[in-house]
Design an enzyme around this catalytic site. Structure first.
Site, PDB file in Angstrom:
ATOM      1  N   HIS A 339     -19.065  -7.315  46.567  1.00  0.00           N
ATOM      2  CA  HIS A 339     -17.838  -8.122  46.600  1.00  0.00           C
ATOM      3  C   HIS A 339     -17.511  -8.600  48.024  1.00  0.00           C
ATOM      4  O   HIS A 339     -16.522  -9.333  48.216  1.00  0.00           O
ATOM      5  CB  HIS A 339     -16.645  -7.325  46.062  1.00  0.00           C
ATOM      6  CG  HIS A 339     -16.572  -7.245  44.565  1.00  0.00           C
ATOM      7  ND1 HIS A 339     -17.407  -6.457  43.815  1.00  0.00           N
ATOM      8  CD2 HIS A 339     -15.744  -7.873  43.670  1.00  0.00           C
ATOM      9  CE1 HIS A 339     -17.104  -6.575  42.533  1.00  0.00           C
ATOM     10  NE2 HIS A 339     -16.113  -7.443  42.415  1.00  0.00           N
ATOM     11  N   GLU A 364     -14.481  20.931  39.978  1.00  0.00           N
ATOM     12  CA  GLU A 364     -15.370  21.629  39.017  1.00  0.00           C
ATOM     13  C   GLU A 364     -16.731  21.954  39.641  1.00  0.00           C
ATOM     14  O   GLU A 364     -17.774  21.813  39.006  1.00  0.00           O
ATOM     15  CB  GLU A 364     -15.502  20.816  37.729  1.00  0.00           C
ATOM     16  CG  GLU A 364     -14.156  20.696  37.043  1.00  0.00           C
ATOM     17  CD  GLU A 364     -14.241  20.366  35.575  1.00  0.00           C
ATOM     18  OE1 GLU A 364     -15.205  20.771  34.923  1.00  0.00           O
ATOM     19  OE2 GLU A 364     -13.306  19.713  35.089  1.00  0.00           O
ATOM     20  N   SER A 367     -20.536  19.553  45.363  1.00  0.00           N
ATOM     21  CA  SER A 367     -21.989  19.290  45.358  1.00  0.00           C
ATOM     22  C   SER A 367     -22.743  20.428  46.036  1.00  0.00           C
ATOM     23  O   SER A 367     -23.854  20.784  45.614  1.00  0.00           O
ATOM     24  CB  SER A 367     -22.282  17.973  46.078  1.00  0.00           C
ATOM     25  OG  SER A 367     -21.728  16.904  45.345  1.00  0.00           O
TER      26      SER A 367
HETATM   27  C1  LIG Z   1      -7.844  15.976  42.507  1.00  0.00           C
HETATM   28  C2  LIG Z   1      -8.240  17.404  42.267  1.00  0.00           C
HETATM   29  C3  LIG Z   1      -8.044  17.963  41.014  1.00  0.00           C
HETATM   30  C4  LIG Z   1      -8.351  19.305  40.790  1.00  0.00           C
HETATM   31  N1  LIG Z   1      -8.076  19.867  39.574  1.00  0.00           N
HETATM   32  C5  LIG Z   1      -8.183  21.211  39.430  1.00  0.00           C
HETATM   33  C6  LIG Z   1      -7.733  21.857  38.226  1.00  0.00           C
HETATM   34  O1  LIG Z   1      -7.281  21.219  37.279  1.00  0.00           O
HETATM   35  N2  LIG Z   1      -7.789  23.215  38.164  1.00  0.00           N
HETATM   36  C7  LIG Z   1      -8.269  23.966  39.185  1.00  0.00           C
HETATM   37  O2  LIG Z   1      -8.280  25.189  39.049  1.00  0.00           O
HETATM   38  N3  LIG Z   1      -8.729  23.398  40.329  1.00  0.00           N
HETATM   39  C8  LIG Z   1      -8.695  22.045  40.458  1.00  0.00           C
HETATM   40  N4  LIG Z   1      -9.127  21.441  41.624  1.00  0.00           N
HETATM   41  C9  LIG Z   1      -9.650  22.277  42.702  1.00  0.00           C
HETATM   42  C10 LIG Z   1     -11.125  22.079  42.959  1.00  0.00           C
HETATM   43  O3  LIG Z   1     -11.864  22.675  41.923  1.00  0.00           O
HETATM   44  C11 LIG Z   1     -11.434  22.657  44.352  1.00  0.00           C
HETATM   45  O4  LIG Z   1     -10.884  21.740  45.283  1.00  0.00           O
HETATM   46  C12 LIG Z   1     -12.897  22.829  44.578  1.00  0.00           C
HETATM   47  O5  LIG Z   1     -13.376  23.887  43.794  1.00  0.00           O
HETATM   48  C13 LIG Z   1     -13.231  23.128  46.045  1.00  0.00           C
HETATM   49  O6  LIG Z   1     -12.400  24.116  46.554  1.00  0.00           O
HETATM   50  P1  LIG Z   1     -11.631  23.883  47.954  1.00  0.00           P
HETATM   51  O7  LIG Z   1     -10.951  22.585  47.869  1.00  0.00           O
HETATM   52  O8  LIG Z   1     -10.845  25.085  48.273  1.00  0.00           O
HETATM   53  O9  LIG Z   1     -12.813  23.726  49.009  1.00  0.00           O
HETATM   54  P2  LIG Z   1     -13.609  24.932  49.722  1.00  0.00           P
HETATM   55  O10 LIG Z   1     -14.082  25.894  48.719  1.00  0.00           O
HETATM   56  O11 LIG Z   1     -12.777  25.421  50.858  1.00  0.00           O
HETATM   57  O12 LIG Z   1     -14.863  24.141  50.298  1.00  0.00           O
HETATM   58  C14 LIG Z   1     -14.800  23.346  51.485  1.00  0.00           C
HETATM   59  C15 LIG Z   1     -16.226  22.885  51.797  1.00  0.00           C
HETATM   60  O13 LIG Z   1     -17.064  24.033  52.018  1.00  0.00           O
HETATM   61  C16 LIG Z   1     -18.157  24.005  51.117  1.00  0.00           C
HETATM   62  N5  LIG Z   1     -18.498  25.364  50.684  1.00  0.00           N
HETATM   63  C17 LIG Z   1     -17.645  26.341  50.242  1.00  0.00           C
HETATM   64  N6  LIG Z   1     -18.335  27.432  49.884  1.00  0.00           N
HETATM   65  C18 LIG Z   1     -19.644  27.130  50.081  1.00  0.00           C
HETATM   66  C19 LIG Z   1     -20.868  27.840  49.883  1.00  0.00           C
HETATM   67  N7  LIG Z   1     -20.881  29.084  49.360  1.00  0.00           N
HETATM   68  N8  LIG Z   1     -22.034  27.209  50.184  1.00  0.00           N
HETATM   69  C20 LIG Z   1     -22.028  25.938  50.677  1.00  0.00           C
HETATM   70  N9  LIG Z   1     -20.915  25.226  50.895  1.00  0.00           N
HETATM   71  C21 LIG Z   1     -19.744  25.819  50.601  1.00  0.00           C
HETATM   72  C22 LIG Z   1     -17.669  23.162  49.942  1.00  0.00           C
HETATM   73  O14 LIG Z   1     -18.749  22.625  49.196  1.00  0.00           O
HETATM   74  C23 LIG Z   1     -16.855  22.101  50.645  1.00  0.00           C
HETATM   75  O15 LIG Z   1     -17.689  21.095  51.136  1.00  0.00           O
HETATM   76  C24 LIG Z   1      -8.897  20.079  41.842  1.00  0.00           C
HETATM   77  C25 LIG Z   1      -9.140  19.491  43.091  1.00  0.00           C
HETATM   78  C26 LIG Z   1      -8.815  18.174  43.309  1.00  0.00           C
HETATM   79  C27 LIG Z   1      -9.054  17.581  44.679  1.00  0.00           C
END
Ligand SMILES: Cc1cc2nc3c(=O)[nH]c(=O)nc-3n(C[C@H](O)[C@H](O)[C@H](O)COP(=O)(O)OP(=O)(O)OC[C@H]3O[C@@H](n4cnc5c(N)ncnc54)[C@H](O)[C@@H]3O)c2cc1C
Length: 380
Positions: A339, A364, A367
């Site tokens: 676009h 959920e 990556s």
């Molecule tokens: C819009 C939105 C809707 C959501 N809806 C829901 C919902 O309905 N119910 C619910 O329960 N949750 C929900 N979530 C939460 C979501 O599942 C979490 O944000 C997600 O699991 C990541 O957790 P965090 O944000 O604490 O990131 P963190 O766990 O702090 O991770 C931060 C970074 O570190 C990396 N990392 C962490 N641990 C490891 C590892 N062991 N190895 C490699 N890399 C790692 C992650 O991949 C990421 O890049 C939602 C989130 C968003 C943004």
């Protein structure tokens, strides 16, 4: 091996596709702009059987197979990413917890209105200090007579501020690690101490409220426990596995929308006295976008097939979600590129698809976590 849709799957696809083109797409920009929960659309979807697609009719569901559910969610997400999350959190997460782990009474009482769309469901697992690291959760549920007293809070809960039924995970035995987590049915209207702290201002996924919840000495009857004490962690993982197939569906739906718009624009926009779609550079972009979408669909349906056969599908669901979410962002990115400058403005939906697609790589299972799961599985 048969790649063709069955007559029922085709019927669902056509029905949802028509609903999306007539009712959702014309509203998508407004939902994105206002970030308001589209209660009227959700009610209509309840009447069409789209709020309980994979569950049996005896519990108010539509009784569809998992392929049909994924196809339905893909179509809904093609119309609106926010609506895709509303349905996925409601069905794949809250609905699945009630269906798989609820007893007969709990299914009749809580699952039926969720499937009919008269109640909205939410799944509350994540906390400020416990995202990927679920066992780090701090919310507790302490047994007191025939009640549990729940204290703590949850973050990022999709549908959290509008839900009638919230499945909440809490520690019933804080010293037992992931074996000390249990799940409960919480009813915000009935349960004193349930507080919605607020909702997030997000990059995309507008229309689906993502809420912060707090539980202050919230007393719930003991019969709200799902399954047995200590089952919660395994229940959550099983539920998220199925959920990942539908986040693949959301990803594919958004990618298809980005591709459809890009094909249309490439045919209309002229530069150097010809449609830009005649340039090989643009044609190749479109070809790559569609190839990625088609590959993602195969992974999604492979995982759905294993799930329906009751075979293990942990690796396949992780791969479907990982690949579909990443190509969704890539396809949406190329959609903006095709676009040109217009793609960077709100005049076209290309930028919305990009914002909506990004989320698929985070919730959920990020990556990174999915790659851990797939790698661990290969090295078992
Ligand atoms: C819009 C939105 C809707 C959501 N809806 C829901 C919902 O309905 N119910 C619910 O329960 N949750 C929900 N979530 C939460 C979501 O599942 C979490 O944000 C997600 O699991 C990541 O957790 P965090 O944000 O604490 O990131 P963190 O766990 O702090 O991770 C931060 C970074 O570190 C990396 N990392 C962490 N641990 C490891 C590892 N062991 N190895 C490699 N890399 C790692 C992650 O991949 C990421 O890049 C939602 C989130 C968003 C943004």
């Amino acid at each position: 091996m048969d790649f063709a849709l069955t007559a029922e799957q085709k019927q669902i696809k056509d029905m949802v596709s028509e609903f999306v083109d007539e009712e959702v797409k014309p509203r998508a920009a407004e939902i994105d702009e206002t970030d308001e929960f589209p209660a009227d659309l959700v009610a209509e979807m309840g009447q069409l059987g789209l709020m309980g697609m994979p569950f049996p009719e005896e519990y108010g569901g539509a009784g569809l197979d998992y392929h049909s559910y994924a196809i339905g969610l893909e179509e809904i997400s093609r119309g609106s990413g926010g609506l895709g999350t509303i349905v996925a959190a409601h069905t794949s997460l809250a609905g699945n917890m009630l269906y798989e782990f609820g007893n007969e009474d709990q299914k009749q009482t809580y699952l039926t209105p969720v499937n009919e769309g008269t109640d909205i469901g939410a799944f509350a697992l994540s906390e400020p200090g416990a995202g990927s690291d679920v066992p780090a959760m701090e919310t507790t549920a302490v047994k007191d007579g025939n009640e549990y007293v729940v204290d703590g809070g949850k973050l990022w809960i999709s549908n959290g501020s509008v839900a009638d039924t919230v499945v909440v995970f809490a520690k019933t035995d804080p010293d037992a690690g992931n074996k000390g987590i249990s799940s409960f049915v919480v009813r915000p209207e009935e349960d004193d101490g349930f507080v919605v702290e607020g909702t997030e201002h997000k990059l995309g996924d507008k229309g689906c409220p993502t809420a912060e919840l707090r539980f202050d000495d919230m007393r719930i009857p003991e019969d709200r426990l799902l399954g047995d004490e200590g089952d919660g962690f395994v229940q959550a993982l099983k539920t998220l596995n199925g959920g990942r197939i539908t986040i693949a569906a959301r990803s594919i739906g958004i990618a298809r929308a980005a591709l459809d718009d890009a094909v249309k624009y490439a045919g209309e926009r002229e530069q150097f006295d010809q449609p830009i779609g005649e340039f090989q550079a643009i044609k190749h972009k479109l070809a790559d976008m569609d190839t990625k979408v088609q590959a993602a669909k195969l992974l999604m349906h492979k995982a759905a097939d294993l799930k329906m056969r009751d075979e293990t599908f942990i690796k396949e669901a992780a791969q479907a979600k990982l690949y579909a979410s990443e190509i969704s962002r890539e396809v949406a990115n190329e959609g903006i590129q095709i676009h040109g400058g217009y793609g960077y403005t709100k005049d076209f939906a290309a930028e919305r698809y990009y914002r909506d697609a990004k989320l698929n790589e985070i919730y959920e299972g990020t990556s990174e976590i999915l790659r851990n799961t797939i790698g661990d599985w290969l090295q078992k």
